[in-house]
Scaffold this active site. Structure first.
Site, PDB file in Angstrom:
ATOM      1  N   GLU A  55       0.805  -1.230   0.000  1.00 25.08           N
ATOM      2  CA  GLU A  55       0.000   0.000   0.000  1.00 25.08           C
ATOM      3  C   GLU A  55       0.838   1.281   0.000  1.00 25.08           C
ATOM      4  O   GLU A  55       1.822   1.384   0.737  1.00 25.08           O
ATOM      5  CB  GLU A  55      -0.893  -0.017   1.237  1.00 25.08           C
ATOM      6  CG  GLU A  55      -1.960   1.051   1.214  1.00 25.08           C
ATOM      7  CD  GLU A  55      -3.170   0.599   2.000  1.00 25.08           C
ATOM      8  OE1 GLU A  55      -4.029  -0.095   1.433  1.00 25.08           O
ATOM      9  OE2 GLU A  55      -3.238   0.930   3.194  1.00 25.08           O
ATOM     10  N   LYS A  57       0.583   4.858   1.161  1.00 24.78           N
ATOM     11  CA  LYS A  57      -0.282   5.545   2.133  1.00 24.78           C
ATOM     12  C   LYS A  57       0.520   6.603   2.883  1.00 24.78           C
ATOM     13  O   LYS A  57       1.533   6.279   3.508  1.00 24.78           O
ATOM     14  CB  LYS A  57      -0.820   4.465   3.099  1.00 24.78           C
ATOM     15  CG  LYS A  57      -1.470   4.944   4.338  1.00 24.78           C
ATOM     16  CD  LYS A  57      -2.328   3.869   4.985  1.00 24.78           C
ATOM     17  CE  LYS A  57      -1.549   2.806   5.724  1.00 24.78           C
ATOM     18  NZ  LYS A  57      -2.430   1.936   6.531  1.00 24.78           N
ATOM     19  N   LYS A 117      -8.009   2.458  -3.101  1.00 28.61           N
ATOM     20  CA  LYS A 117      -8.413   2.294  -1.714  1.00 28.61           C
ATOM     21  C   LYS A 117      -9.131   3.581  -1.307  1.00 28.61           C
ATOM     22  O   LYS A 117      -8.508   4.606  -1.076  1.00 28.61           O
ATOM     23  CB  LYS A 117      -7.164   2.047  -0.864  1.00 28.61           C
ATOM     24  CG  LYS A 117      -7.451   1.645   0.568  1.00 28.61           C
ATOM     25  CD  LYS A 117      -7.487   0.136   0.685  1.00 28.61           C
ATOM     26  CE  LYS A 117      -7.596  -0.382   2.096  1.00 28.61           C
ATOM     27  NZ  LYS A 117      -6.455  -0.113   2.945  1.00 28.61           N
ATOM     28  N   SER A 218      -4.220  -5.354   7.150  1.00 34.10           N
ATOM     29  CA  SER A 218      -3.812  -4.541   8.311  1.00 34.10           C
ATOM     30  C   SER A 218      -3.011  -5.304   9.372  1.00 34.10           C
ATOM     31  O   SER A 218      -3.309  -6.462   9.680  1.00 34.10           O
ATOM     32  CB  SER A 218      -5.009  -3.917   9.048  1.00 34.10           C
ATOM     33  OG  SER A 218      -5.823  -3.192   8.189  1.00 34.10           O
TER      34      SER A 218
END
Ligand SMILES: O=C(O)c1ccccc1NCC(=O)[C@H](O)[C@H](O)COP(=O)(O)O
Length: 465
Positions: A55, A57, A117, A218
């Site tokens: 990811e 982010k 996302k 996660s």
């Protein structure tokens, strides 16, 4: 709860966007674009081992700013080189400091599929995702009714993009399945209090049928986490913070995935004296000289010259296409070749004769269209089969890769060729577990070998252990 707050802001954002560009307009644009690779996201996650969705982010509500310095394109490119199957890009602007610009630019810069996302609350966002180049969208069960999930999935299906349907508990998994989910992601983070427990996805794995791709999301941090997910038939790990905080993505992914056996390396199509310096610097196991008609074709006298400075620990392969056997035997002797690589319609008799009369190892290139091409050669007398991409016009050096899952049926050591580059070498080695890799166009710039690319790919390969 935070999710409702984000969803409320997202609804406002979407309404503003609709005022700038109508739903009709985005719809038309989304359906009008050419999707060259429909459903690539789910195809990429169907490997025989666990896959990684890495990811991009900048921040999150639970962690605040994660990356002050945020070179999003470099991060995405590094993920691809490290062997990610897909990339997740946050586009939510307020709580995650994401942006559509990140998604659009990343999707254009990498060859692997990209997940948008965001907090999908309106079909408008699915059309936007398609226009931005996303291969998948996130649908969160807690935010959508079953009817909405079905409708949004159908829209995504029409656009050829995948849906990662996120669930957090048993009831939401049932909802995702009722909506026809082909990919379910279970979030290990409880959004009520931000606590993280990887057992959440492990415990819920059994609620999802085996043919539905299961992603754990996660809080995944260690090789032990990955090993537990692997043992519990989890197909994918979506990892953000752990990768974002790591300066060396290749090293981090290798640490999480586990080491692999490093394959033998061959740099093929070397045709200039100056390339030899670059080759000697990185010491591959083999170098390939192409005697067949090609822009990389070399003469015997050129090979003779190039072999003088070539490091003695690097073996030389001569690459031939439908050459008369006597000429191959002659070249093998006069140039002291170690390997004869045959890329044409050579027969088993040719292979046996060349082996016998040259004493060289003979590698037979098999240009793979489908599994029958592989089966035909499994019992060949060749010392190694070299699986390459089929082309109707070129005998080799196409620069294109093929479906490596076809190689699962091969029951002997093999060389893997075809479009290998820094972008896909880690994935190729982990997925196909070849005895050796043959690299050619992927280390060229403007048609000639590029010392920087050669160094980079060799460095990636050697760091996979
Ligand atoms: O590379 C060529 O030009 C070539 C021409 C004719 C027959 C074989 C050729 N190359 C053989 C190789 O070993 C290549 O490394 C292999 O095909 C992979 O090439 P690439 O897809 O460019 O990585």
């Amino acid at each position: 709860m935070i999710l409702e707050k984000i969803a409320a802001k997202t609804r406002i954002r979407v309404e503003e966007r609709k005022r700038q560009k109508s739903l009709e307009k985005v719809k038309k644009e989304a359906y009008g674009r050419k999707n060259k690779n429909p459903f690539l996201f789910e195809k990429a996650l169907r490997g025989k081992d666990i896959s990684f969705i890495c990811e991009v982010k900048k921040a999150s509500p639970s962690k605040g700013i994660i990356a002050e310095d945020f070179p999003y394109l470099d991060i995405a490119r590094d993920y691809e080189k490290a062997g990610a199957a897909a990339i997740s890009v946050l586009t939510e602007p307020e709580f995650f400091l994401g942006s559509d610009v990140y998604l659009r630019e990343i999707a254009a810069a990498v060859d692997i599929p990209v997940l948008r996302k965001d907090f999908t609350v309106d079909e408008y966002q699915i059309y936007e995702a398609a226009i931005l180049g996303a291969g998948a969208v996130l649908l969160i069960c807690a935010l959508l009714s079953t009817e909405q999930l079905i409708r949004f999935r159908q829209i995504a299906d029409e656009l050829g993009i995948s849906c990662l349907i996120e669930a957090h508990d048993d009831a939401e998994i049932k909802k995702a399945l009722a909506a026809g989910a082909r990919i379910i992601g279970v979030n290990n983070r409880d959004l009520r209090d931000f606590s993280v427990d990887i057992n959440n996805s492990i415990n819920l794995r059994k609620e999802v049928p085996a043919d539905v791709i299961f992603i754990s999301e996660s809080g995944i941090k260690t090789a032990e986490n990955i090993e537990r997910l692997r043992k519990n038939n989890v197909q994918g790990a979506l990892i953000g913070e752990t990768f974002m905080r790591s300066a060396d993505k290749v090293k981090e992914l290798t640490k999480l995935y586990g080491p692999v056996r490093i394959p033998r390396t061959k740099i093929c199509g070397v045709s200039r004296m100056e390339d030899i310096d670059a080759i000697n610097m990185v010491q591959p196991d083999y170098i390939g000289f192409i005697f067949a008609p090609s822009r990389r074709q070399v003469t015997s006298s050129r090979v003779h010259e190039m072999k003088v400075p070539l490091s003695s620990s690097i073996d030389a392969a001569g690459v031939f296409v439908n050459e008369v056997t006597a000429a191959i035997i002659n070249a093998a002797h006069s140039l002291a070749l170690d390997v004869i690589q045959l890329h044409g319609d050579e027969t088993e008799e040719d292979i046996i004769r060349i082996k016998k009369e040259t004493g060289c190892a003979v590698w037979k290139a098999v240009r793979v269209k489908d599994s029958s091409d592989i089966d035909k050669w499994q019992n060949s007398a060749a010392d190694l089969l070299l699986f390459d991409t089929f082309s109707g016009t070129e005998a080799g050096g196409t620069g294109h890769s093929f479906d490596w899952s076809l190689l699962e049926r091969v029951d002997r050591p093999f060389m893997l060729a075809g479009g290998l580059s820094s972008k896909n070498i880690a994935r190729a080695i982990r997925q196909a577990a070849p005895w050796g890799v043959d690299i050619n166009s992927g280390v060229e710039t403007d048609g000639v070998k590029d010392a920087v690319k050669i160094k980079e790919i060799m460095s990636i390969i050697r760091r996979l252990k």
